[in-house]
Design an enzyme around this catalytic site. Structure first.
Site, PDB file in Angstrom:
ATOM      1  N   CYS A  62       0.841  -1.027   0.033  1.00 15.21           N
ATOM      2  CA  CYS A  62       0.178   0.339  -0.363  1.00 15.21           C
ATOM      3  C   CYS A  62       0.883   1.258  -0.361  1.00 15.21           C
ATOM      4  CB  CYS A  62      -0.795  -0.271   0.983  1.00 15.21           C
ATOM      5  SG  CYS A  62      -2.286   1.019   0.754  1.00 15.21           S
ATOM      6  N   HIS A  86      -3.969  -5.550   1.099  1.00 14.99           N
ATOM      7  CA  HIS A  86      -2.882  -5.829   2.633  1.00 14.99           C
ATOM      8  C   HIS A  86      -2.871  -7.086   2.861  1.00 14.99           C
ATOM      9  CE1 HIS A  86      -2.471  -1.568   4.103  1.00 14.99           C
ATOM     10  NE2 HIS A  86      -3.721  -1.404   2.852  1.00 14.99           N
ATOM     11  N   GLU A 101      -1.491  -8.722   5.311  1.00 13.01           N
ATOM     12  CA  GLU A 101      -1.557  -9.172   6.869  1.00 13.01           C
ATOM     13  C   GLU A 101      -2.800  -8.689   7.291  1.00 13.01           C
ATOM     14  OE1 GLU A 101      -0.512  -6.323   4.490  1.00 13.01           O
ATOM     15  OE2 GLU A 101      -1.133  -4.292   6.309  1.00 13.01           O
TER      16      GLU A 101
END
Lengths: 79, 223
Positions: free
Chosen positions: B87, B197, B199
């Site tokens: 990002c 993302h 994660e």
């Protein structure tokens, strides 16, 4: 010396903010509004008296930070 | 795997990615402040996390790209140290020139925060070895400037050289990105930048683990 740097999206690069501003102007009743483009103005004070030296410093600033030359053009104005 | 996460002012996914790395690797990454002059020695991986570094002033990632730590990040990148930019990290990589192109304002001008589906295009890299080629995965996006843009020649080269890492599934492009590009590699495929993302989908508690394979792939390639 004072400098004014104008950074604009290159022609051909979609400018959705400019487009939205143009549409808003139309909604406000302003007629005959064509293409609207939005950019940035950056004013810089320089401790420099030589115009050429100032210009080349400012170009370097634009290339390194002030503009992303993949999508933006810049113009330098000295006062 | 010895990893480091660079923390900029207004990074906000640094701890999330550190958690995902810790779960995959068994030991936590080093957190490195952006004003430090150098990274720890012998790093196997550098992560530039998501967030809004420097309040997105001037352009997203533009200020962070000139942070003191970035001099060493660029030097390590040139030595071949792998880098993952997520990002805002992807925006920083484009601003430094380590990846080509730029991430522009979303075409519809709205911040977008939701799950999207994307396909794994370039499998069999150190980042994606645990995915199947063409696998469709669900990863969240959360950004206002994710509209990937590059000139036609660059886009053709990225596609021709297999540097497109992830592509939004047709009809789910959340930002107007050219050719549905969600993530790209550098030429040597040692650097990956992506807008979604991983994660945030790396733990069953988060409802989905489709992003976990990126961290598992890195650990098995770099340990």
């Amino acid at each position: 010396m004072k400098a004014r740097v104008t950074v604009m999206l290159k022609s051909g690069v979609l400018d959705p903010q400019g487009k939205a501003i143009g549409q808003a102007l139309g909604r406000l009743g302003f007629e005959n509004v064509g293409d609207v483009r939005q950019g940035k103005v950056i004013e810089i004070e320089l401790a420099e008296t030589d115009q050429n030296r100032a210009r080349s410093k400012l170009s370097e600033m634009c290339e390194k930070l002030l503009a992303n030359t993949v999508i933006e053009n810049y113009a330098i104005e000295l006062k | 795997m010895k990893a480091a996460v660079v923390v900029f002012p207004a990074s906000n996914c640094d701890r999330d990615v550190a958690t995902a790395l810790t779960q995959a690797n068994g030991s936590p990454p080093k957190m490195v402040w952006h004003q430090d002059a150098s990274l720890p020695d012998d790093l196997d991986l550098i992560v530039l996390p998501g967030g809004f570094s420097y309040g997105d002033y001037l352009r997203c990632g533009a200020m962070a790209a000139h942070s003191p730590i970035m001099r060493d990040v660029i030097a390590r990148a040139k030595e071949g140290t792998p880098i993952l930019g997520i990002c805002n990290g992807f925006q920083v990589l484009c601003e430094t020139g380590l990846l080509p192109g730029v991430l522009m304002r979303n075409a519809h001008l709205k911040f977008v925060s939701r799950d999207v589906h994307m396909t794994v295009e370039g499998a069999n890299t150190m980042f994606t070895a645990r995915y199947k080629p063409g696998q469709r995965i669900n990863i969240p996006v959360a950004h206002g400037d994710g509209n990937y843009f590059a000139d036609k020649g660059t886009l053709d080269r990225l596609e021709g050289e297999g540097q497109v890492a992830f592509r939004y599934v047709e009809g789910e492009n959340p930002n107007g990105a050219a050719r549905n590009i969600a993530g790209i590699y550098n030429e040597k495929r040692t650097i990956l930048g992506l807008m979604p993302h991983p994660e945030r989908h790396a733990d069953p508690l988060l409802g989905c683990t489709d992003g976990k394979a990126i961290f598992d792939s890195l650990v098995s390639a770099l340990s």
